[in-house]
Design an enzyme around this catalytic site. Structure first.
Site, PDB file in Angstrom:
ATOM      1  N   TRP A 165      56.027  36.581  40.798  1.00  0.00           N
ATOM      2  CA  TRP A 165      56.485  35.926  42.021  1.00  0.00           C
ATOM      3  C   TRP A 165      55.418  35.036  42.654  1.00  0.00           C
ATOM      4  CZ3 TRP A 165      52.891  37.401  45.423  1.00  0.00           C
ATOM      5  CH2 TRP A 165      52.286  38.640  45.236  1.00  0.00           C
ATOM      6  N   ASN A 166      54.139  35.165  42.244  1.00  0.00           N
ATOM      7  CA  ASN A 166      53.090  34.493  43.031  1.00  0.00           C
ATOM      8  C   ASN A 166      53.040  32.979  42.831  1.00  0.00           C
ATOM      9  OD1 ASN A 166      52.079  34.932  40.483  1.00  0.00           O
ATOM     10  ND2 ASN A 166      50.020  35.482  41.170  1.00  0.00           N
ATOM     11  N   ARG A 174      54.723  26.654  32.812  1.00  0.00           N
ATOM     12  CA  ARG A 174      53.636  26.828  31.835  1.00  0.00           C
ATOM     13  C   ARG A 174      54.149  27.472  30.544  1.00  0.00           C
ATOM     14  NH1 ARG A 174      48.167  29.286  34.241  1.00  0.00           N
ATOM     15  NH2 ARG A 174      49.015  31.334  33.849  1.00  0.00           N
ATOM     16  N   LYS A 189      63.240  35.349  32.552  1.00  0.00           N
ATOM     17  CA  LYS A 189      63.527  36.310  33.615  1.00  0.00           C
ATOM     18  C   LYS A 189      62.490  36.146  34.725  1.00  0.00           C
ATOM     19  CE  LYS A 189      62.267  40.191  34.871  1.00  0.00           C
ATOM     20  NZ  LYS A 189      62.284  39.920  36.329  1.00  0.00           N
ATOM     21  N   GLY A 243      52.076  38.885  34.474  1.00  0.00           N
ATOM     22  CA  GLY A 243      52.326  39.932  35.457  1.00  0.00           C
ATOM     23  C   GLY A 243      51.220  40.959  35.409  1.00  0.00           C
ATOM     24  N   GLU A 265      49.519  37.258  30.072  1.00  0.00           N
ATOM     25  CA  GLU A 265      48.569  36.850  31.122  1.00  0.00           C
ATOM     26  C   GLU A 265      48.630  37.941  32.165  1.00  0.00           C
ATOM     27  OE1 GLU A 265      46.639  34.454  30.721  1.00  0.00           O
ATOM     28  OE2 GLU A 265      47.635  33.112  29.312  1.00  0.00           O
ATOM     29  N   CYS A 299      45.970  36.090  40.173  1.00  0.00           N
ATOM     30  CA  CYS A 299      45.173  36.891  39.243  1.00  0.00           C
ATOM     31  C   CYS A 299      43.784  36.292  39.062  1.00  0.00           C
ATOM     32  CB  CYS A 299      45.881  37.032  37.904  1.00  0.00           C
ATOM     33  SG  CYS A 299      46.424  35.457  37.271  1.00  0.00           S
ATOM     34  N   GLU A 396      42.989  44.950  41.873  1.00  0.00           N
ATOM     35  CA  GLU A 396      43.173  43.581  42.342  1.00  0.00           C
ATOM     36  C   GLU A 396      43.559  43.680  43.804  1.00  0.00           C
ATOM     37  OE1 GLU A 396      46.120  42.088  39.335  1.00  0.00           O
ATOM     38  OE2 GLU A 396      44.898  40.303  39.554  1.00  0.00           O
ATOM     39  N   SER A 456      42.352  26.623  37.076  1.00  0.00           N
ATOM     40  CA  SER A 456      43.662  26.337  36.475  1.00  0.00           C
ATOM     41  C   SER A 456      43.880  24.840  36.326  1.00  0.00           C
ATOM     42  CB  SER A 456      44.775  26.897  37.365  1.00  0.00           C
ATOM     43  OG  SER A 456      44.501  28.230  37.687  1.00  0.00           O
TER      44      SER A 456
HETATM   45  P1  ADP Z   1      53.881  42.504  40.286  1.00  0.00           P
HETATM   46  O1  ADP Z   1      53.336  43.852  40.543  1.00  0.00           O
HETATM   47  O2  ADP Z   1      52.964  41.402  40.616  1.00  0.00           O
HETATM   48  O3  ADP Z   1      55.266  42.287  40.782  1.00  0.00           O
HETATM   49  P2  ADP Z   1      54.898  43.055  37.678  1.00  0.00           P
HETATM   50  O4  ADP Z   1      54.116  43.159  36.424  1.00  0.00           O
HETATM   51  O5  ADP Z   1      55.527  44.291  38.207  1.00  0.00           O
HETATM   52  O6  ADP Z   1      53.920  42.386  38.710  1.00  0.00           O
HETATM   53  O7  ADP Z   1      56.036  41.968  37.532  1.00  0.00           O
HETATM   54  C1  ADP Z   1      55.919  40.776  36.788  1.00  0.00           C
HETATM   55  C2  ADP Z   1      57.257  40.476  36.136  1.00  0.00           C
HETATM   56  O8  ADP Z   1      57.566  41.540  35.236  1.00  0.00           O
HETATM   57  C3  ADP Z   1      58.422  40.394  37.102  1.00  0.00           C
HETATM   58  O9  ADP Z   1      59.328  39.411  36.631  1.00  0.00           O
HETATM   59  C4  ADP Z   1      59.030  41.780  37.011  1.00  0.00           C
HETATM   60  O10 ADP Z   1      60.400  41.823  37.364  1.00  0.00           O
HETATM   61  C5  ADP Z   1      58.849  42.065  35.536  1.00  0.00           C
HETATM   62  N1  ADP Z   1      58.853  43.493  35.187  1.00  0.00           N
HETATM   63  C6  ADP Z   1      58.451  44.541  35.927  1.00  0.00           C
HETATM   64  N2  ADP Z   1      58.609  45.696  35.238  1.00  0.00           N
HETATM   65  C7  ADP Z   1      59.118  45.371  34.025  1.00  0.00           C
HETATM   66  C8  ADP Z   1      59.498  46.109  32.855  1.00  0.00           C
HETATM   67  N3  ADP Z   1      59.376  47.422  32.784  1.00  0.00           N
HETATM   68  N4  ADP Z   1      59.987  45.422  31.806  1.00  0.00           N
HETATM   69  C9  ADP Z   1      60.092  44.078  31.859  1.00  0.00           C
HETATM   70  N5  ADP Z   1      59.759  43.326  32.914  1.00  0.00           N
HETATM   71  C10 ADP Z   1      59.276  43.949  33.992  1.00  0.00           C
END
Ligand code: ADP
Length: 498
Positions: A165-166, A174, A189, A243, A265, A299, A396, A456
């Site tokens: 989301w950030n 990218r 997604k 993420g 990443e 990040c 973080e 970046s």
């Molecule tokens: P943050 O803590 O910054 O939200 P996440 O790693 O939880 O970071 O989320 C990054 C992306 O991964 C988002 O699109 C989130 O919906 C997705 N996500 C979170 N959990 C899962 C999972 N178990 N499998 C696939 N995608 C996931």
């Protein structure tokens, strides 16, 4: 001056113009079960829109649409793919203001930063428009002369792209830029907090002429449930994820089931090292940039500041002055430089890390107060004298909090900087080029900023080592992640006409 009422009217019109459905096989449609999920403005806590909340069957349908579109898309001339990317670049720049406002509304970053992100995202499309027509191969002679070796690069196949989301537009751009350039189809997604920017971008790509099924967008509040069947179902050949490290590790395990190529990443824990000869104007500018870009929700954010004792007091005082002068508020309003955290949990986490550091002996140089009222705000804060064992040294922070420590010995500070499982980026501030290169080469990271707080760039390879990830995004390497190498052996016999 923009007033609150102007902004409210503009945002209502803007939100109403953005698609809120799933984008599968070129069709916008509701989730199979009809469910929706709300998108909240983190500055006001108001619901902005409801978007389709996909189920497992929608996710599988998206993967199937990507599979069905793959053969025709791979066969589409590179020039055609390049022109679609270039049209997307132009459209993003033409709509820079409205896309920036949309991003600020759903994510919170100040409008000026959001405009910057639109341009940054657009630049990935331009960069990869240029790369699309430069996919090359090789030709060589086998040393014994019996054969020729032809090397070609081909699209890896349908990709699963998962974004955070950030940076709602740039992280998608990218990944989509190189995937489109390489001739791959995709399921994207986006993060549940910020789906609107991705949906707006999908429509732009559709209007730019991207064929049906090449890009499919699945918004869902149930990521774990919906993603696993897509990733392990046998259609997807490539995962590109940005993420958290925790989720990245889960996905890496899932990717193993079908031996899916993977780019990750993940998180960072960036050291920011100020050497004794540093120009403090440069150091403070770079520190504010590395710490405060995106409210610290990056990040690449400087997480641990190590300042040589020769300059540490002056650096702390000047950084505190700059940080406390920043205007905090709703990012849609003029003059605001620091928006809210993405949600209440993020705000609470940042505050908890500050409290833990202070309880363990840190001094609050500036800020540190909690902000009451609507919106998930955190006051820009500078802490000094962080004690070993403070949680923010190994987490973080992902917020506007600068944690300062001092050092005297170069070897020791490099060892401390490297003493973390992460290795995304580091910052080094010095006027001595030899020292800058020497320290850069000894840091266990994928990227180093020398006298800058921003690394970046679409033309540079972004990525980390250790638990910060696998692979690189952007630069010449960015497209390689979406291409497989095929070698064709051609035996050759000496012969004349029969
Ligand atoms: P943050 O803590 O910054 O939200 P996440 O790693 O939880 O970071 O989320 C990054 C992306 O991964 C988002 O699109 C989130 O919906 C997705 N996500 C979170 N959990 C899962 C999972 N178990 N499998 C696939 N995608 C996931």
């Amino acid at each position: 001056m923009t007033t609150i009422t102007d902004t409210a009217a503009t945002s209502t019109r803007l939100i109403a113009s953005v698609p809120t459905q799933l984008f599968i096989g070129g069709t916008w449609r509701a989730a199979a079960g009809g469910a929706t999920t709300d998108v909240v403005n983190p500055a006001t806590e108001e619901v902005l829109a409801s978007v389709a909340d996909a189920d497992v069957e929608d996710g599988v349908a998206a993967a199937e649409a990507a599979r069905d579109a793959q053969a025709a898309w791979s066969a589409t001339p590179a020039r055609t793919r390049s022109e679609i990317l270039y049209r997307a670049f132009t459209a993003l720049m033409e709509r820079q203001d409205e896309l920036a406002m949309l991003m600020t509304l759903e994510m919170g970053k100040p409008l000026a930063e959001a405009r910057g992100e639109v341009a940054y995202a657009a630049e990935f499309f331009r960069w990869f428009a240029e790369e699309a027509v430069r996919i090359d191969g090789g030709f060589s002679h086998r040393p014994d002369g019996t054969a020729r070796t032809l090397v070609v690069r081909q699209p890896v196949g349908p990709c699963l792209l998962i974004t955070p989301w950030n940076f709602p537009l740039a992280m998608g751009a990218r990944k989509m830029g190189p995937a489109i350039a390489a001739g791959c189809t995709m399921v994207l997604k986006p993060a549940p907090q910020t789906p609107l920017s991705s949906l707006a971008l999908a429509r732009i790509l559709q209007e730019a002429g991207l064929p049906d099924g090449v890009l499919n967008v699945v918004t869902t509040s149930r990521a774990a449930e919906v993603i696993e069947p897509i990733l392990t179902g046998g259609i997807i050949r490539k995962l590109s994820f940005t993420g958290s490290t925790a989720v990245g590790k889960i996905l890496l395990q899932q990717a193993a089931k079908q031996v899916v190529r993977t780019s990750l990443e993940l998180g960072g824990n960036a050291p920011f090292i100020v050497l004794p000869d540093a120009d403090l104007d440069v150091a403070v500018d770079a520190a504010v940039q590395a710490k405060m870009r995106n409210m610290g929700e990056a990040c690449t954010a400087a997480n641990r500041f190590y300042v040589h004792t020769a300059v540490s007091d002056e650096f702390a005082q000047r950084l505190a002055q700059r940080m406390s002068a920043l205007q905090v508020g709703d990012g849609t309003q003029d003059g605001v430089q620091v928006g809210p955290m993405i949600d209440a949990a993020s705000r609470d986490k940042v505050q908890r890390l500050v409290e833990d550091a202070v309880a363990k002996g840190a001094t609050v140089v500036s800020g540190g107060n909690s902000v009451t009222g609507r919106g998930y705000f955190v006051e820009p804060t500078v802490l000094s004298g962080i004690a070993a064992g403070s949680e923010l040294l190994n987490n973080e922070i992902f917020g506007p909090v600068a944690a300062l420590q001092t050092f005297t010995d170069l070897d020791e500070v490099i060892a401390t900087a490297n003493d973390t499982e992460w290795g995304l980026v580091a910052y080094v501030i010095t006027q001595d080029l030899d020292l800058a290169l020497n320290v850069s080469e000894r840091l266990e990271v994928g990227m180093v900023g020398v006298n800058t707080g921003l690394v970046s760039a679409p033309s540079a390879p972004f990525g980390g080592v250790k638990h910060s990830g696998l692979g690189r995004e952007g630069g010449r390497l960015g497209i390689e992640e979406f291409l497989d190498v095929k070698y064709i052996a051609i035996p050759i016999r000496e012969r004349g006409l029969a």
